[in-house]
Design an enzyme around this catalytic site. Structure first.
Site, PDB file in Angstrom:
ATOM      1  N   ASN A   8       1.000  -1.315   0.340  1.00 47.18           N
ATOM      2  CA  ASN A   8       0.261   0.193  -0.033  1.00 47.18           C
ATOM      3  C   ASN A   8       0.545   0.911   0.032  1.00 47.18           C
ATOM      4  O   ASN A   8       1.266   1.712   1.106  1.00 47.18           O
ATOM      5  CB  ASN A   8      -0.586   0.185   1.223  1.00 47.18           C
ATOM      6  CG  ASN A   8      -1.795   1.094   1.270  1.00 47.18           C
ATOM      7  OD1 ASN A   8      -1.933   1.952   0.340  1.00 47.18           O
ATOM      8  ND2 ASN A   8      -2.541   1.322   3.000  1.00 47.18           N
ATOM      9  N   LYS A  61       0.231   3.692  -0.394  1.00 51.29           N
ATOM     10  CA  LYS A  61      -0.250   5.146   0.807  1.00 51.29           C
ATOM     11  C   LYS A  61       0.027   6.198  -0.814  1.00 51.29           C
ATOM     12  O   LYS A  61      -0.183   6.833  -2.080  1.00 51.29           O
ATOM     13  CB  LYS A  61       0.198   5.222   1.816  1.00 51.29           C
ATOM     14  CG  LYS A  61      -0.251   4.695   2.995  1.00 51.29           C
ATOM     15  CD  LYS A  61       0.309   4.415   3.938  1.00 51.29           C
ATOM     16  CE  LYS A  61      -0.178   3.679   4.755  1.00 51.29           C
ATOM     17  NZ  LYS A  61      -0.142   3.272   6.418  1.00 51.29           N
ATOM     18  N   HIS A 108      -9.658   1.091   5.129  1.00 49.01           N
ATOM     19  CA  HIS A 108      -8.151   1.303   5.876  1.00 49.01           C
ATOM     20  C   HIS A 108      -8.469   2.571   7.363  1.00 49.01           C
ATOM     21  O   HIS A 108      -8.922   3.493   6.991  1.00 49.01           O
ATOM     22  CB  HIS A 108      -7.121   1.960   4.614  1.00 49.01           C
ATOM     23  CG  HIS A 108      -5.319   1.865   5.445  1.00 49.01           C
ATOM     24  ND1 HIS A 108      -5.634   2.961   5.936  1.00 49.01           N
ATOM     25  CD2 HIS A 108      -4.617   0.877   5.341  1.00 49.01           C
ATOM     26  CE1 HIS A 108      -4.020   2.495   6.891  1.00 49.01           C
ATOM     27  NE2 HIS A 108      -3.423   1.276   6.203  1.00 49.01           N
ATOM     28  N   GLU A 129      -6.365   4.487   7.870  1.00 49.34           N
ATOM     29  CA  GLU A 129      -6.743   5.681   7.376  1.00 49.34           C
ATOM     30  C   GLU A 129      -7.413   6.328   7.039  1.00 49.34           C
ATOM     31  O   GLU A 129      -8.225   7.975   7.153  1.00 49.34           O
ATOM     32  CB  GLU A 129      -5.519   6.530   6.762  1.00 49.34           C
ATOM     33  CG  GLU A 129      -3.987   6.171   7.112  1.00 49.34           C
ATOM     34  CD  GLU A 129      -2.664   5.566   6.729  1.00 49.34           C
ATOM     35  OE1 GLU A 129      -2.590   5.684   4.891  1.00 49.34           O
ATOM     36  OE2 GLU A 129      -2.063   4.898   7.637  1.00 49.34           O
ATOM     37  N   GLU A 144      -5.454  -4.734  11.229  1.00 47.83           N
ATOM     38  CA  GLU A 144      -3.656  -3.669  10.805  1.00 47.83           C
ATOM     39  C   GLU A 144      -4.118  -2.838  12.514  1.00 47.83           C
ATOM     40  O   GLU A 144      -4.483  -1.916  12.270  1.00 47.83           O
ATOM     41  CB  GLU A 144      -3.728  -2.958  10.141  1.00 47.83           C
ATOM     42  CG  GLU A 144      -3.761  -3.694   8.624  1.00 47.83           C
ATOM     43  CD  GLU A 144      -3.301  -2.039   7.244  1.00 47.83           C
ATOM     44  OE1 GLU A 144      -1.887  -2.540   6.530  1.00 47.83           O
ATOM     45  OE2 GLU A 144      -3.837  -1.324   7.160  1.00 47.83           O
TER      46      GLU A 144
HETATM   47  P1  13P Z   1       3.073   1.051   7.487  1.00 46.54           P
HETATM   48  O1  13P Z   1       3.555  -0.252   6.973  1.00 46.54           O
HETATM   49  O2  13P Z   1       4.083   1.894   7.183  1.00 46.54           O
HETATM   50  O3  13P Z   1       3.432   0.837   9.568  1.00 46.54           O
HETATM   51  O4  13P Z   1       1.373   0.539   6.906  1.00 46.54           O
HETATM   52  C1  13P Z   1       0.490  -0.379   7.315  1.00 46.54           C
HETATM   53  C2  13P Z   1      -0.109   0.083   6.396  1.00 46.54           C
HETATM   54  O5  13P Z   1      -1.176   1.139   6.800  1.00 46.54           O
HETATM   55  C3  13P Z   1      -1.029  -0.759   4.852  1.00 46.54           C
HETATM   56  O6  13P Z   1      -2.090  -0.834   4.729  1.00 46.54           O
END
Ligand code: 13P
Length: 258
Positions: free
Chosen positions: A11, A13, A97, A99, A169
């Site tokens: 991901n 992002k 997610h 976020e 997560e």
């Molecule tokens: P990190 O691997 O940067 O902690 O992020 C995890 C994540 O949110 C993947 O969707």
């Protein structure tokens, strides 16, 4: 022998401009060995078409998006439909997610509609769940995550549920460098799998891949992936460096070989 796929999904992002994304994809494509691990790249929307072209003929490499809209089409300025994603070559879409839940106020109800729209378009949802730190400290994380899974997914009939990938997560482990211990991950993955068995069937629960996400890196992937209910990872930061991402995929391959 596991009845389900091991998956490593990157991901990205909101990282990498177009050229940087192109370079990263090409580096991954060049370094990736054929293997049993299903690898998914989830770049930003603007990079999907190009990434699709670059990975087109590699059988274990797939394209995923990071979000979608819940409606089929219409006057939703700035939004992206599942049909658009499918037509760009996506097979998967991340839904829910943390976020998106936190910064865009996406509710369980909205996420359930996104899941439906994705499935109706032939996209496989990577459905995310996970608890914030205060919930973990209170010790109610299992109940919290169970609610997210029930509310987002349990309206689905078994035929559709089979297509879903779940990513656990814990929010306190995302981007913090703090990983859940393999035992903490295993405990929650088992909670989720038992829930699936109770709601659907043992057979279905055994088929669903449950990924761990939260500071996965080459140095901790082996011990996480060694756990029986951890079927790979949803990787943020470490998916932005080809060597780290490939290193994590290699740990998944090693886990499968055991
Ligand atoms: P990190 O691997 O940067 O902690 O992020 C995890 C994540 O949110 C993947 O969707």
């Amino acid at each position: 022998m596991k009845k389900r796929a091991n998956i490593v999904a990157g991901n990205w992002k909101m990282n990498k401009d177009y050229q940087q994304g192109r370079d990263l994809t090409l580096e991954i494509v060049n370094k990736l060995q054929p293997s049993e691990t299903v690898v998914i790249l989830c770049p930003p929307f603007t990079h999907l078409q190009n990434t699709h072209t670059a990975i087109n003929d590699i059988s274990n490499l797939h394209l995923g998006a990071q979000n979608c809209h819940q409606e089929e089409s219409g006057a939703y300025t700035g939004e992206i439909s599942t049909g658009m994603l499918k037509s760009c070559g996506c097979d998967f879409v991340i839904i829910g997610h943390s976020e998106r839940r936190e910064f865009f106020s996406e509710s369980d109800e909205l996420l359930a509609r996104k899941v439906d729209r994705a499935l109706a378009t032939g996209l496989r949802p990577i459905f995310c769940c996970g608890e914030p730190l205060p919930i973990r400290e209170k010790g109610t994380h299992a109940a919290h995550v169970s609610e997210q899974v029930k509310n987002g997914l349990f309206h689905l009939p078994e035929e559709q549920m089979k297509e879903v990938v779940i990513a656990y997560e814990p929010i306190w482990a995302i981007g913090t460098g703090k990983t859940a211990s393999p035992e903490q991950a295993q405990e929650m993955h088992q909670v989720i799998r038992s829930l699936l068995a109770k709601q659907y069937s043992e057979a279905l629960a055994e088929r669903i891949s449950i990924l761990y996400g939260g500071s996965v890196k080459p140095a901790n992937a082996a011990e996480l992936f060694a756990k029986p209910d951890v079927d790979g990872g949803l990787v943020g930061g470490a998916s932005l460096k080809a060597d780290d991402f490939i290193g994590i995929i290699n740990h998944s391959n090693e886990a499968l070989a055991k």
